[in-house]
Design an enzyme around this catalytic site. Sequence first.
Site, PDB file in Angstrom:
ATOM      1  N   GLU A 134      46.527  32.122  13.713  1.00 25.87           N
ATOM      2  CA  GLU A 134      45.005  32.182  13.414  1.00 25.87           C
ATOM      3  C   GLU A 134      45.015  33.792  14.914  1.00 25.87           C
ATOM      4  OE1 GLU A 134      45.045  28.434  16.821  1.00 25.87           O
ATOM      5  OE2 GLU A 134      43.923  29.649  18.177  1.00 25.87           O
ATOM      6  N   GLU A 160      38.415  33.534  24.178  1.00 27.66           N
ATOM      7  CA  GLU A 160      38.393  32.442  24.842  1.00 27.66           C
ATOM      8  C   GLU A 160      38.069  32.298  25.702  1.00 27.66           C
ATOM      9  OE1 GLU A 160      41.820  29.222  22.973  1.00 27.66           O
ATOM     10  OE2 GLU A 160      42.942  31.007  22.819  1.00 27.66           O
TER      11      GLU A 160
END
Length: 479
Positions: free
Chosen positions: A141, A146
């Site tokens: 990933e 974020e």
Amino acid sequence: MSAKLTFDDEFNNLSIWNGSSGTWSTNWWYKDNWGGYSTSNGGALAGNGEQQWYINANYAPTGAVKPWSASDGVLTITAQPADASIKPLINNAEYTSGMINTWHSFSQQYGYFEIRADLPQGQGLWPAFWLLPQDGSWPPELDVFEVLGNDPTQLYTTVHTNETGTHTKSGQGETVADTSNGYHTYGVDWEADKITFFYDGRQVFQTATPADMHKPMYMIANLAVGGYWPGNADGSTPWPAEMKIDYVRAWDSNPYTDGDPSTGGGAASAPVASSPAASSVLDGTAANDVLVGQADAENRLRGYGGDDRITGGKTFNNINGNAGADTIVGQSTVGDWLLGGQGADSIDASASSGRNIVNGNIGDDRVVGGSGADVLRGGQGNDFISGGAGDDWISGDRGSDTVAGGAGADTFHTRGGAGTMTVTDFNRAEGDQVRLAAGSTYHVSQQGANVAIDIDGGAHVILQKTQMSALSAGWIGVG
């Protein structure tokens, strides 16, 4: 070899996957495969402890809930408390929100992936832009960004891998400018040997490419609520919460470091000037160029022909896109001079703390000011102008323009024959005023929820959601 643009969504509309076509899916691919794209009720990542439910645009029972909308070239993903009537349809989740992904439409092995977004602030909010393997495996990933809404100045970039047989990750938290105060760019350069993360064109983290990250990946953007990491939303969380996305783009390699600028294939990794005290001069070509000014120099950047991407430095930037649909970013601490030229341009000075002079010029342009007292003009065409913070002077000029002053005492200027300027956030309590050119005569009337100003010579100003009775003396003047 020059970088090639392989994906570009400017969100002039929102193309949703309908089972056979469309750019963005609003559901996880495995949910589509299990129940069919129109029978899955959406979902959440239960392993994260999230509180929200991502609505599936194709699931009819929750069709009235639309957490994604595209307007004026911006995609907005909205999270908010779920209505009690639909909770049984969404596994009794407390909130609804949106997730978009390109699993059905686009994936790529290696390249540069970038998003430009304005993120929400608030306890429990968790916006992200990330990549997952097209083959459905996990990990790997790649988290381009974020951000946790309770601290919007912390940027997290992470690489997840299973190369050792155990899930491990490497990443970094970086203190940056407030991600909830205007648009910023977030990018990742994924190469066969290394992965490099960027924030507003500045490298923030680099790590080796893991052994299991050599296969095509697709893109995801989402706004989560709650979870084990950000903590749950609470009474302080502002609703609705909005993640605003200006664009999502991908290239087959990094456009900021690859190619020869003389052929329009990108910008050199350093501009012409070599001394931080010098002046950096870069000229584009008739092709689609990428020009990046020197960080600590005064930059003179010219796009000339083509649809160019031009980014200035921190000192002072004199930028002209010239012909083409250009993307121009000014980010100095003293203010920039930014001109779009011909074409439908996007000019963004939101990262600038000085006084900017910005003109969209010819075409349907998008103009965004910074935190200073800016002078912002649309020029010819139907423009969108956002002032940002500061006491701004704004003129839509010719065409049918939509403007927002933002915080501060803003002046909205027009003259006879200029066209129609719609002001979406007129606030007399902050000192906003309408100013007409010398010699203007005008008539003011209440038209429903709006105040309308008709200027002799054909121009009009509409102050949305404004009552004449609430306008104090001095709100409009001539000269």
